[in-house]
Design a protein around this motif. Structure first.
Motif, short mmCIF file in Angstrom:
data_model
loop_
_atom_site.label_atom_id
_atom_site.label_comp_id
_atom_site.label_asym_id
_atom_site.label_seq_id
_atom_site.Cartn_x
_atom_site.Cartn_y
_atom_site.Cartn_z
N HIS A 154 -18.15 -28.01 24.79
CA HIS A 154 -16.70 -27.89 24.61
C HIS A 154 -16.39 -27.72 23.12
O HIS A 154 -15.99 -28.65 22.44
N ILE A 155 -16.56 -26.50 22.64
CA ILE A 155 -16.34 -26.24 21.21
C ILE A 155 -14.92 -25.76 20.93
O ILE A 155 -14.53 -25.64 19.77
N GLY A 156 -14.16 -25.46 21.99
CA GLY A 156 -12.85 -24.87 21.79
C GLY A 156 -11.71 -25.60 22.48
O GLY A 156 -10.74 -24.97 22.91
N LEU A 157 -11.81 -26.93 22.60
CA LEU A 157 -10.70 -27.68 23.16
C LEU A 157 -9.45 -27.47 22.31
O LEU A 157 -9.52 -27.42 21.08
N ALA A 158 -8.31 -27.32 22.96
CA ALA A 158 -7.08 -27.03 22.23
C ALA A 158 -5.91 -27.77 22.86
O ALA A 158 -5.88 -28.01 24.07
N THR A 159 -4.94 -28.11 22.04
CA THR A 159 -3.73 -28.77 22.53
C THR A 159 -2.84 -27.76 23.25
O THR A 159 -3.02 -26.54 23.12
N PHE A 160 -1.85 -28.27 23.96
CA PHE A 160 -0.90 -27.39 24.63
C PHE A 160 -0.22 -26.45 23.63
O PHE A 160 -0.11 -25.24 23.87
N SER A 161 0.24 -26.99 22.51
CA SER A 161 0.96 -26.17 21.53
C SER A 161 0.08 -25.07 20.97
O SER A 161 0.53 -23.94 20.74
N GLU A 162 -1.19 -25.38 20.72
CA GLU A 162 -2.12 -24.36 20.23
C GLU A 162 -2.32 -23.26 21.26
O GLU A 162 -2.31 -22.07 20.93
N LEU A 163 -2.52 -23.65 22.52
CA LEU A 163 -2.74 -22.66 23.57
C LEU A 163 -1.49 -21.81 23.80
O LEU A 163 -1.58 -20.60 24.05
N ARG A 164 -0.33 -22.43 23.74
CA ARG A 164 0.92 -21.68 23.87
C ARG A 164 1.01 -20.61 22.78
O ARG A 164 1.34 -19.45 23.05
N TYR A 165 0.72 -21.00 21.56
CA TYR A 165 0.74 -20.05 20.44
C TYR A 165 -0.26 -18.92 20.68
O TYR A 165 0.07 -17.73 20.52
N GLU A 166 -1.47 -19.27 21.06
CA GLU A 166 -2.52 -18.27 21.28
C GLU A 166 -2.11 -17.26 22.35
O GLU A 166 -2.32 -16.05 22.19
N LEU A 167 -1.54 -17.74 23.44
CA LEU A 167 -1.12 -16.86 24.52
C LEU A 167 0.02 -15.94 24.07
O LEU A 167 -0.01 -14.73 24.30
N HIS A 168 1.02 -16.51 23.41
CA HIS A 168 2.19 -15.72 23.05
C HIS A 168 1.87 -14.66 21.99
O HIS A 168 2.44 -13.56 22.03
N VAL A 169 0.98 -14.95 21.05
CA VAL A 169 0.65 -13.95 20.03
C VAL A 169 -0.41 -12.97 20.52
O VAL A 169 -0.73 -12.00 19.81
N SER A 170 -0.94 -13.19 21.72
CA SER A 170 -1.95 -12.29 22.28
C SER A 170 -1.38 -11.40 23.37
O SER A 170 -2.13 -10.77 24.12
N GLY A 171 -0.06 -11.35 23.48
CA GLY A 171 0.55 -10.42 24.42
C GLY A 171 0.91 -11.01 25.75
O GLY A 171 1.06 -10.26 26.73
N PHE A 172 1.07 -12.32 25.84
CA PHE A 172 1.44 -12.98 27.09
C PHE A 172 2.74 -13.75 26.93
O PHE A 172 3.11 -14.16 25.82
N GLN A 173 3.41 -13.96 28.05
CA GLN A 173 4.56 -14.85 28.11
C GLN A 173 4.26 -15.92 29.16
O GLN A 173 3.99 -15.59 30.32
N ILE A 174 4.27 -17.18 28.76
CA ILE A 174 3.99 -18.26 29.70
C ILE A 174 5.14 -18.40 30.68
O ILE A 174 6.30 -18.51 30.29
#
Length: 248
Positions: A154-174
């Protein structure tokens, strides 16, 4: 041949699929599918055109031509706009680069396609308390073996806020965030909820940008939701946004 049943997390994904309104023959990528390919097989049983992909080629025995060996840390071996849905259960926390994976998923999804992603919820109260006491989040309770890189670390565990940011800047809308399951012991940590509510409220007060303040209301509501406070794993349902070029 005996097949393994879907895991508790995969069962939660299967239970939620009807809410996506998919066509009966929707083309779905399950990545990573794992050596058992249990979710891919369950999807095929339901009539979907499902493909399993994993760095572990063991699933080829069960899936045959419907298996593709793929390194999710690299470019994915499909043309643009191939799939209606990509499902990734408990995979992103193992990857070296979340952003390259999410951009690749966005690329191979059809316009308006859906990503269903699950990952350990390190934002949960129980995980936060564990970090306070030990310096390690839930699902990462001890130092990793440093002698060699292992694909299951598990080298890439991320918080909710981090994952939200990653998704939104990668072309997704949660569209939705929910939990897959809850362990009863998690309710023991309810004691900390009022403190977390107050601290979160104070931490968000410094934002000056009016648009971000509006977004922060959504983030704060999610952080204080039942799913994020107590869920063992999170399930993100995100749609490919038609007008956003990933990574731009």
């Amino acid at each position: 041949m005996n097949f393994a049943r879907p895991t508790l997390i995969q069962e939660a994904v299967l239970k939620h699929l009807p809410m996506l309104g998919l066509a009966s023959n929707a083309r779905i990528l399950d990545a990573p599918c794992g050596g058992n390919a249990s979710l891919t097989l369950a999807l095929k049983e339901r009539g979907f055109d499902a493909i399993g992909a994993d760095i572990d080629a063991g699933a080829a025995i069960r899936l045959g031509k419907d298996f593709v060996e793929a390194n999710l840390d690299a470019a994915l071996p499909w043309p643009d706009q191939t799939f209606d849905v990509v499902i990734s259960t408990e995979g992103i926390e193992h990857l070296e680069n979340h952003y390259s994976f999410l951009r690749e998923v966005n690329r191979i999804l059809k316009p308006g396609g859906t990503l269903v992603l699950t990952t350990p919820n390190i934002t949960a109260l129980r995980s936060r308390v564990r970090f306070l006491g030990s310096g390690f989040f839930g699902r990462d309770a001890r130092p990793l073996n440093e002698t060699a890189r292992h694909p299951l670390h598990h080298i890439g565990l991320a918080t909710f806020s981090e994952l939200r940011y990653e998704l939104h800047v990668s072309g997704f809308q949660i569209k939705e965030v929910r939990h897959t399951h809850i362990k009863p012991i998690s309710y023991f940590y309810s004691f900390y909820a009022p403190f977390i509510w107050l601290y979160t409220l104070l931490a968000f007060r410094k934002e000056k940008d009016p648009k971000q303040r509006e977004r922060n209301k959504e983030i704060r509501a999610a952080l204080l939701s039942f799913s994020l406070l107590f869920g063992e794993c999170l399930m993100f349902v995100a749609r490919k946004t038609p007008s956003v070029a990933p990574g731009k």
